[in-house]
Design a protein around this motif. Structure first.
Motif, short mmCIF file in Angstrom:
data_model
loop_
_atom_site.label_atom_id
_atom_site.label_comp_id
_atom_site.label_asym_id
_atom_site.label_seq_id
_atom_site.Cartn_x
_atom_site.Cartn_y
_atom_site.Cartn_z
N ASP A 5 -29.39 -9.49 2.22
CA ASP A 5 -29.71 -8.89 0.92
C ASP A 5 -28.44 -8.53 0.16
O ASP A 5 -28.40 -8.59 -1.07
N ASP A 222 -37.41 -13.58 4.68
CA ASP A 222 -36.87 -12.56 3.78
C ASP A 222 -35.90 -13.16 2.78
O ASP A 222 -35.80 -12.70 1.63
N ARG A 225 -37.76 -15.15 -0.12
CA ARG A 225 -38.51 -14.43 -1.15
C ARG A 225 -37.75 -14.41 -2.48
O ARG A 225 -38.36 -14.35 -3.56
#
Length: 343
Positions: A5, A222, A225
């Protein structure tokens, strides 16, 4: 926040994705008065924006969960999204190993991203020692590895690739467009091991659906996305989704075609090697051959005049042309015309 992230651009982290009508109602039956479509016509409804049926079918075919699959309008859309998600324009960089597929550089330029070009070694493999110092560079966000590589045709050393994935703090994108012709294991099977790995494949090569423009990305759910958030809502048409589904149901036919191409590739390599004008034919893990030939420009132009179109790669690799494996009849015609050319 996961480590991957932290690699995403701040504006993408904050992005509220567009919610289309088909995102808000997932059923296939009903009276649809939500998307301002025409009530008439055979193709009047928008396609499934998340391609659920197709992703499930690919998952069964590949043995990979649908949640680890993203589909793009060709692999080029996926390449572009990688730059837009992970790289800050005018600041960050991506690494490629040259000579390689040209769209990595084009997409980088469009997105104002610098490119670090590491030349392949004399065997067309990755020079790991030349690449390693860059892997700790803070502004390097992406590494693209084409394996089998275009235009050289060879797979990269898997141990070298794994070292790069393990030691790099950014995202590694492995482009496996030609993997079906290699007979070697795919890194797509290992996306569960590496949260910074994206593996691209395509319906354009072995599947024979170049006109449909369906590219695949396999990665940590993840990570994917952000791709779903950034893509246009209806990036793959219903027609193309249905074409891909039909092709997946024809697995036996596709396997026969792939084997035929591999057999023809090896026979074509032998025939080319026997020609006086040919200086070298490199071994190939793909559906094409890289050939060093006397007066490549002249050979290319002469073949084109005779309606046989190969690819002139002499600007990237001096004296070389790239020849896609055709049908037996097409390959025989190519050899026949080459035998008539004197250089």
């Amino acid at each position: 926040m996961k480590r991957t992230d932290k690699l995403v651009r701040p504006n993408v982290l904050k992005l509220v994705p567009y919610s289309c009508a088909r995102d808000e109602y997932e059923g296939s039956d009903g009276i649809f008065l939500d998307a301002n479509e025409s009530p008439y016509g055979p193709l009047n409804r928008y396609p499934d924006p998340r391609q659920c049926e197709l992703r499930e079918a690919i998952g069964r075919h590949k043995g990979i969960p649908a949640g680890n699959i993203f589909l793009g309008n060709g692999s080029d859309e996926i390449i572009d999204l990688c730059f837009r998600i992970f790289c800050n324009p005018g600041k960050d960089r991506a690494m490629i190993f040259t000579p390689t597929y040209g769209m990595y550089g084009v997409a980088a330029s469009v997105n104002d991203i610098g490119i670090v070009r590491i030349p392949l070694d004399d065997t067309f493999n990755i020079d790991l020692q030349a690449a390693k110092p860059w892997l700790k560079e803070d502004t390097l966000k992406l590494v693209f590895i084409c394996s089998p590589n275009n235009p050289t045709g060879n797979c990269m050393n898997p141990e070298t690739v794994e070292t790069i994935i393990s030691e790099f703090n950014g995202i590694v994108v492995i482009d496996e467009a030609y993997a079906d012709f290699s007979g070697k294991p795919s890194f797509a099977e290992r996306v569960g091991e590496f949260d910074n790995l994206i593996v691209m494949q395509t319906f354009s090569k072995a599947m024979g659906l170049a006109a449909a423009r369906v590219g695949m990305a396999f990665a940590d759910a993840d990570l994917l996305r952000y791709f779903f958030a950034m893509k246009p809502p209806y990036n793959i048409s219903t027609i193309n989704q249905e074409a891909a589904l039909l092709r997946l149901s024809e697995a036996d036919t596709v396997a026969r075609h792939v084997q035929s191409i591999i057999t023809e590739r090896e026979q074509l390599a032998l025939r080319l090697t026997a020609l006086p004008m040919v200086e070298k034919v490199w071994p190939s893990d793909s559906n094409f051959l890289l050939v060093r030939i006397k007066d490549a420009d002249y050979i290319y132009n002469t073949l084109a005049e005779r309606k046989i179109v190969v690819r002139n790669r002499s600007r990237e690799i001096p004296g070389c042309i790239r020849i896609t494996t055709g049908t037996p009849e097409e390959n025989e015609k190519l050899i026949s015309e080459l035998e008539r050319i004197s250089v």
